[in-house]
Design a protein around this motif. Sequence first.
Motif: not given
Ligand SMILES: [Zn+2]
Length: 423
Positions: A64-68, A210-212, A270-272, A321-323
């Motif tokens: 649910a959050h990555t930068h491939l 968004i990253h938050l 993402a994150h929170g 996983t993020d990137s």
């Molecule tokens: Zn990210």
Amino acid sequence: MSNRVVHVAPAVVPVVGPPISDGAIAVEAGRIVAVGAQATLVPASPDAPVVSWDGVLIPGLVNAHTHLQYTSFAAVGAKPHPSYVAWSERFVTEYEGRRTEDWGATARNGVELGLSTGTTCFADVVTDIAALDALADMGVAGVSYLELIGVDDNAWEGRVRATVVDTLRQAHRSTHARVGLSPHAPYSVDEPVLVKAADLAREEGVRLHIHLAESDSEDSYYRTGTGALAERVSLRVGRPWSILARGGTGMGAAEFASACGLLGADSHVAHGVYLGTEGRAILRSAGTYVALCPRSNLTVGIDPPPVADFLTEDSPIAVGTDSLGSNTSLDVLQDVALLRELAVGGGYDRPDLDRRLVAAATVGGAAAIGLDSDLGTLEPGKRADIAVLGMDSDISELERRIVADGAGTCIATLVSGEVRWKI
Ligand SMILES: [Zn+2]
């Protein structure tokens, strides 16, 4: 009955119900038509070929959050950094050294890595347009979010808005692979652009992401325009952005994001990590999911997410996983295992822990990006995106074993009923 295939395995985890011992999934034209016991489903389709798997069938995982596109950044994500600002500087140096990178190719590599760990759906943040078509071109599900970063109002009105509209409209897409818009974070895009980008996403009918509350210095940035992040933003932008110029907004991260129109059921963050009780309540009432990325958080030198609080409060969660720029693998189940440790360490002791974490990594992720009517569980009508885990298939405590020990056990991955990866 034509083209029907029945997949059988010692255990099937539909997520929408309890695990099934000696289970079966009937698939036709890429979609699930039935899920149940082998003893029922195999005789019900006497002409259908039976494919037997030696493992546990679960819904394809959702990252649910990555930068491939940063799949080539493994050197940055290999070990923890002392602080978010230190990681951020290291990341920018790597990015600036890769001006000629083939971002489409690195993103497609990321999809392959995901498939090899059972992931069939991605919320992918795309900084360089060349990576925007990767999900659609690879035939996997998800949303490719075009990222806005470092944009002020002059740039937005002068050129960026028109480019964004053209890019979103021209992107390759399919029923399951969509495009969205991601203002990177409320501190890295100037305030008027945050509001206009949220409006534009709704005009274009695309989702937001968004990253938050990722950095521990984000809160003081929004509230008072001070702190480490404020200094870094001023340095990079070269002049104070509107928030800094007016000495902050008096609002915390979630309240500010909400005021800009960035939250809602059509958005996820993402994150929170640093939302606090009030911030999580704002997201929860907006119907906004949080993609928790605990391994990334530790790599970039911040705290892990308070997952016990998210679970206790019933805040909607997914897993990312993020990137590889902030993690050592794209295996969602590794993050799930860490979330379990954190939840237990944080005092969460209810018996639903493992079931909820399996749901977060599947249907939670699908819901976070608006694809849960089609993905995320094994039930009739949904797309046959399935991961096969090569593990002990005794259904007693199976969800606990998937959560605690499932990472690295994927032996095959099916997308739309087709085997896309096999050990
Ligand atoms: Zn990210």
